[in-house]
Scaffold this motif. Structure first.
Motif, PDB file in Angstrom:
ATOM      1  N   LEU A  44      26.429   6.148 -24.835  1.00  0.00           N
ATOM      2  CA  LEU A  44      27.399   5.246 -25.032  1.00  0.00           C
ATOM      3  C   LEU A  44      27.237   3.839 -24.561  1.00  0.00           C
ATOM      4  N   ASN A  45      26.171   3.500 -24.384  1.00  0.00           N
ATOM      5  CA  ASN A  45      26.099   2.264 -24.075  1.00  0.00           C
ATOM      6  C   ASN A  45      26.362   1.088 -25.255  1.00  0.00           C
ATOM      7  N   ASN A  46      26.310  -0.181 -24.886  1.00  0.00           N
ATOM      8  CA  ASN A  46      26.783  -1.148 -25.876  1.00  0.00           C
ATOM      9  C   ASN A  46      25.650  -1.631 -27.027  1.00  0.00           C
ATOM     10  N   TYR A  47      24.594  -0.859 -26.817  1.00  0.00           N
ATOM     11  CA  TYR A  47      23.376  -0.851 -27.793  1.00  0.00           C
ATOM     12  C   TYR A  47      23.115   0.217 -28.576  1.00  0.00           C
ATOM     13  N   ASP A  48      24.081   1.212 -28.316  1.00  0.00           N
ATOM     14  CA  ASP A  48      23.869   2.585 -29.089  1.00  0.00           C
ATOM     15  C   ASP A  48      25.277   2.333 -30.251  1.00  0.00           C
ATOM     16  N   CYS A  49      25.108   3.343 -31.246  1.00  0.00           N
ATOM     17  CA  CYS A  49      26.047   3.173 -32.239  1.00  0.00           C
ATOM     18  C   CYS A  49      27.469   3.461 -32.002  1.00  0.00           C
ATOM     19  N   PRO A  50      28.197   2.522 -32.522  1.00  0.00           N
ATOM     20  CA  PRO A  50      29.661   2.415 -32.435  1.00  0.00           C
ATOM     21  C   PRO A  50      30.260   3.736 -32.861  1.00  0.00           C
TER      22      PRO A  50
END
Length: 261
Positions: free
Chosen positions: A154-160
């Motif tokens: 759930l990092n900001n470079y994973d899919c929203p």
């Protein structure tokens, strides 16, 4: 006569090549999509077609041919030592349209960062690791295909669309008009390889937290976008973008189709 007009004149018309007359009076042979699968209705005019699984297929000018040892056909992508976008423009030849339908199938290479690059940039920049589909100049967003780094994070470079994602992404100019998937198997750490066993944006193998990215988008890999009643003749631009360079992250494609009506 357009593909839509052909279908209206003959509701039993089938998908295939037809001769239509463009607004400048020139007659062209085009592929008309008359069936109701994928785009939900018939009468579509095809303006872009790439299928690298077909014999003799080539990448369009703007994309480069990329070969990997774990997939049996070439892919189309970009070569950047640092971040950037590469464009391919598809002309409508003056045809008016107010709807766009299409699909892209790509693959994860190494560690794509989804919308991480959009934190401080706009639509004209490298806001996504994946594909930006826009129309005209200035660019107006149609759809985005994003590659996330991990199915189960759930990092900001994973899919929203991952379950529990709380970062302020995607950006407002994208809204809900996007698809995002990761091809990295759950439990693995990314490496500089092509993950060919799980194609991106095909609606399959969305595991772990990524489940909603598939289940909430039953039309994958196809999108169908109405332009709020706006009729225009703008070219459609497909940009392949990377934040840190294609040796670090990439989403090369083997299928791309675009239709207008």
């Amino acid at each position: 006569m357009s593909c839509q007009e052909i279908l209206e004149a003959n509701p039993k018309a089938v998908s295939g090549d037809y001769t239509i007359v463009y607004p400048n009076g020139t007659a062209y042979t085009v592929y008309c999509k008359m069936d109701t699968t994928d785009c939900g209705e018939g009468g579509w005019t095809r303006i872009a077609y790439i299928n690298m699984t077909e014999p003799g297929a080539t990448c369009p000018d703007g994309f480069v041919t990329k070969d990997y040892n774990n997939i049996d056909h070439s892919l189309c992508g970009i070569n950047f030592s640092s971040g950037g976008c590469q464009s391919v423009l598809f002309s409508t030849n003056g045809l008016n349209y107010s709807k766009v339908c299409g699909q892209i199938r790509g693959y994860q290479y190494a560690s794509p960062d989804a919308f991480y690059g959009s934190i401080s940039v706009g639509l004209d920049s490298r806001y996504v690791c994946g594909y930006s589909i826009t129309r005209g100049n200035p660019r107006q967003h149609i759809w985005t295909y994003a590659g996330g780094i991990n199915q189960n994070n759930l990092n900001n470079y994973d899919c929203p669309c991952n379950t529990g994602f709380t970062h302020n992404l995607p950006p407002s100019y994208v809204g809900n008009d996007y698809y995002c998937e990761s091809g990295l198997p759950v439990g693995q750490t990314h490496s500089p390889v092509l993950y060919s066993n799980d194609p991106l944006w095909d609606g399959q193998q969305c595991l772990g937290l990524e489940g909603p990215c598939c289940t909430n988008n039953p039309n994958l890999p196809w999108f169908n976008k109405a332009l709020n009643g706006v009729s225009n003749t703008n070219y459609i631009e497909v940009r392949s973008c990377t934040l840190y360079g294609s040796t670090n992250e990439d989403t090369p494609l083997d299928i791309l189709e675009l239709y207008i009506k």
